[in-house]
Write a protein that holds these residues in place. Structure first.
Motif, PDB file in Angstrom:
ATOM      1  N   VAL A 158       0.825  -1.216   0.000  1.00 48.29           N
ATOM      2  CA  VAL A 158       0.000   0.000   0.000  1.00 48.29           C
ATOM      3  C   VAL A 158       0.856   1.262   0.000  1.00 48.29           C
ATOM      4  O   VAL A 158       0.329   2.375  -0.013  1.00 48.29           O
ATOM      5  CB  VAL A 158      -1.001   0.000   1.177  1.00 48.29           C
ATOM      6  CG1 VAL A 158      -1.954  -1.181   1.065  1.00 48.29           C
ATOM      7  CG2 VAL A 158      -0.296   0.014   2.517  1.00 48.29           C
ATOM      8  N   GLY A 159       2.171   1.089  -0.015  1.00 49.02           N
ATOM      9  CA  GLY A 159       3.071   2.232  -0.083  1.00 49.02           C
ATOM     10  C   GLY A 159       4.508   1.759  -0.092  1.00 49.02           C
ATOM     11  O   GLY A 159       4.796   0.589   0.155  1.00 49.02           O
ATOM     12  N   TYR A 160       5.395   2.714  -0.392  1.00 48.61           N
ATOM     13  CA  TYR A 160       6.818   2.365  -0.412  1.00 48.61           C
ATOM     14  C   TYR A 160       7.670   3.616  -0.318  1.00 48.61           C
ATOM     15  O   TYR A 160       7.200   4.733  -0.541  1.00 48.61           O
ATOM     16  CB  TYR A 160       7.180   1.579  -1.668  1.00 48.61           C
ATOM     17  CG  TYR A 160       7.133   2.361  -2.963  1.00 48.61           C
ATOM     18  CD1 TYR A 160       8.155   3.251  -3.305  1.00 48.61           C
ATOM     19  CD2 TYR A 160       6.092   2.209  -3.863  1.00 48.61           C
ATOM     20  CE1 TYR A 160       8.131   3.961  -4.489  1.00 48.61           C
ATOM     21  CE2 TYR A 160       6.059   2.901  -5.055  1.00 48.61           C
ATOM     22  CZ  TYR A 160       7.084   3.786  -5.364  1.00 48.61           C
ATOM     23  OH  TYR A 160       7.062   4.483  -6.540  1.00 48.61           O
ATOM     24  N   ALA A 161       8.933   3.398   0.006  1.00 46.52           N
ATOM     25  CA  ALA A 161       9.960   4.446  -0.066  1.00 46.52           C
ATOM     26  C   ALA A 161      11.244   3.789  -0.546  1.00 46.52           C
ATOM     27  O   ALA A 161      11.588   2.684  -0.119  1.00 46.52           O
ATOM     28  CB  ALA A 161      10.181   5.109   1.278  1.00 46.52           C
ATOM     29  N   ARG A 162      11.917   4.485  -1.448  1.00 46.02           N
ATOM     30  CA  ARG A 162      13.203   4.031  -1.967  1.00 46.02           C
ATOM     31  C   ARG A 162      14.169   5.184  -1.873  1.00 46.02           C
ATOM     32  O   ARG A 162      13.816   6.336  -2.151  1.00 46.02           O
ATOM     33  CB  ARG A 162      13.062   3.598  -3.432  1.00 46.02           C
ATOM     34  CG  ARG A 162      14.345   3.028  -4.023  1.00 46.02           C
ATOM     35  CD  ARG A 162      14.186   2.699  -5.495  1.00 46.02           C
ATOM     36  NE  ARG A 162      14.197   3.890  -6.330  1.00 46.02           N
ATOM     37  CZ  ARG A 162      15.301   4.564  -6.688  1.00 46.02           C
ATOM     38  NH1 ARG A 162      16.494   4.170  -6.283  1.00 46.02           N
ATOM     39  NH2 ARG A 162      15.210   5.623  -7.465  1.00 46.02           N
ATOM     40  N   GLY A 163      15.403   4.913  -1.427  1.00 43.17           N
ATOM     41  CA  GLY A 163      16.364   5.995  -1.298  1.00 43.17           C
ATOM     42  C   GLY A 163      17.795   5.513  -1.215  1.00 43.17           C
ATOM     43  O   GLY A 163      18.093   4.321  -1.370  1.00 43.17           O
ATOM     44  N   LEU A 164      18.676   6.460  -0.962  1.00 45.68           N
ATOM     45  CA  LEU A 164      20.118   6.226  -0.890  1.00 45.68           C
ATOM     46  C   LEU A 164      20.656   6.929   0.344  1.00 45.68           C
ATOM     47  O   LEU A 164      20.167   8.003   0.712  1.00 45.68           O
ATOM     48  CB  LEU A 164      20.805   6.786  -2.136  1.00 45.68           C
ATOM     49  CG  LEU A 164      20.279   6.287  -3.469  1.00 45.68           C
ATOM     50  CD1 LEU A 164      20.802   7.152  -4.608  1.00 45.68           C
ATOM     51  CD2 LEU A 164      20.658   4.834  -3.678  1.00 45.68           C
TER      52      LEU A 164
END
Length: 135
Positions: A57-63
């Motif tokens: 139902v959601g996500y976050a992608r990062g560095l």
């Protein structure tokens, strides 16, 4: 929502569901650039999904370098789940893992109020693609 969990991204379980969320949101570049998007997820140091039951139902992608800078590349909450505190919950889970790093991201005209409500402050930046380089 107490039954929504933040879990680490697992490609075989989550990638196609993430792409479906991208498609629903109209983030066509991520959908059309399927292989690049998949590779981006596989190389990201920050990669989490929000699950209700087994539905993404959601996500976050990062560095991150883990100490100074933490950059959120994309964050998306499915429309029916917005306004329930899930985006803030996801960002806080990530920030707790890297307490000395400043969290940065880009916001759209429609999302800036959400980030301001989460105690983010605006900053000025630049962007270019490879095609825009002057060699």
């Amino acid at each position: 929502m107490e039954d929504v969990r933040v879990v680490p991204y697992i490609e075989k379980d989550h990638f196609e569901l993430i792409q479906e969320l991208n498609k629903q949101e109209g983030w066509t570049q991520l959908v059309e650039r399927y292989e690049e998007t998949r590779l981006a997820w596989s190389k990201s140091t920050i990669a989490y999904v929000l699950l209700q039951n087994e539905e993404v139902v959601g996500y976050a992608r990062g560095l991150t370098d883990e100490h100074v800078t933490l950059y959120i590349c994309e964050m998306l909450i499915s429309k029916p789940y917005r306004g329930l505190g899930l985006g803030g919950k996801l960002l806080n889970v990530i920030q707790v893992k890297y307490p000395t790093a400043r969290m940065e991201m880009l916001a759209s005209r429609t999302s800036h109020t959400f980030y301001e409500a989460q105690n983010f402050r605006p900053f000025y930046g630049y962007r270019r693609t490879y095609e825009e380089c002057k060699f």
